[in-house]
Write an enzyme that holds these catalytic residues in place. Structure first.
Site, PDB file in Angstrom:
ATOM      1  CB  CYS A   3      -0.999  -0.027   1.148  1.00  0.00           C
ATOM      2  SG  CYS A   3      -0.314   0.244   2.796  1.00  0.00           S
ATOM      3  NE  ARG A   9      -4.729   1.390   1.558  1.00  0.00           N
ATOM      4  CZ  ARG A   9      -4.578   2.168   0.506  1.00  0.00           C
ATOM      5  NH1 ARG A   9      -5.383   2.045  -0.535  1.00  0.00           N
ATOM      6  NH2 ARG A   9      -3.612   3.074   0.466  1.00  0.00           N
ATOM      7  CG  ASP A 145      -5.150   5.247   2.606  1.00  0.00           C
ATOM      8  OD1 ASP A 145      -5.202   4.614   3.681  1.00  0.00           O
ATOM      9  OD2 ASP A 145      -4.198   6.003   2.308  1.00  0.00           O
TER      10      ASP A 145
END
Length: 174
Positions: A3, A9, A145
């Site tokens: 990420c 994440r 996100d």
């Protein structure tokens, strides 16, 4: 797992995929990194959401994606198309084993589970062939996100990652 900052994440995805693989009796090295040189621990919300699932993110420290990590990985899962493009900038040919998470969940079942004796890299290459001449991933393949969002957003992100990585684990270890 890749990420942006490796604080939300991808560390959640790392723990979730490892958990799914262990549940299927597989031993695998699962790591995460970020496309930015972010230094720190996982967000409080990520730690809380994973803790509610019985998974511990307390000791996590972010790491930047490197060419060595890309070269070493048999399968690379990005949270967005931008993350996968960042992966391919580190190594030409990485697109044969780098996928947006939703793309892997969409194309993997078309190819089917990995067969006995087939390496993860070979299976990933077969999945990558299903892209044809198209681009890597689609907008719907991305995982948004949660950074700066409320806890409920983190919970929804973890639920999606858990569901999608359950599919990935079943494809990798049928």
């Amino acid at each position: 797992m890749v990420c942006t900052g490796n604080i939300c994440r991808s560390p959640m995805a790392e723990l979730l995929l490892r958990e799914h693989l262990v549940a299927r009796g597989a031993e695998a090295k699962v790591r995460s990194a970020g496309t930015l040189a972010w230094h720190g621990s996982a967000t409080t919300e990520a730690v809380e959401v994973m803790g509610a699932r019985g998974l511990d993110l307390d000791a996590h420290r972010s790491q930047e994606l490197t060419s060595a990590l890309v070269t070493d990985a048999d399968l690379i899962v990005g949270m967005t198309r931008n993350h996968v493009w960042g992966v391919t900038a580190h190594e030409s040919g990485a697109e044969a084993r780098a996928f947006v998470i939703g793309e892997l969940v969409r194309l993997g079942p078309v190819v089917g589970p990995r067969v006995d004796g087939e390496s993860v890299r070979d299976w990933a290459a077969k999945v990558a062939e299903r892209r044809g001449d198209g681009p890597i991933g689609r907008a719907g393949d991305d995982v948004a996100d949660p950074y700066g969002e409320p806890l409920s957003f983190y919970e929804a992100t973890a639920a999606r990652l858990d569901r999608d990585l359950g599919v990935v684990a079943a494809l990798l270890v049928p």
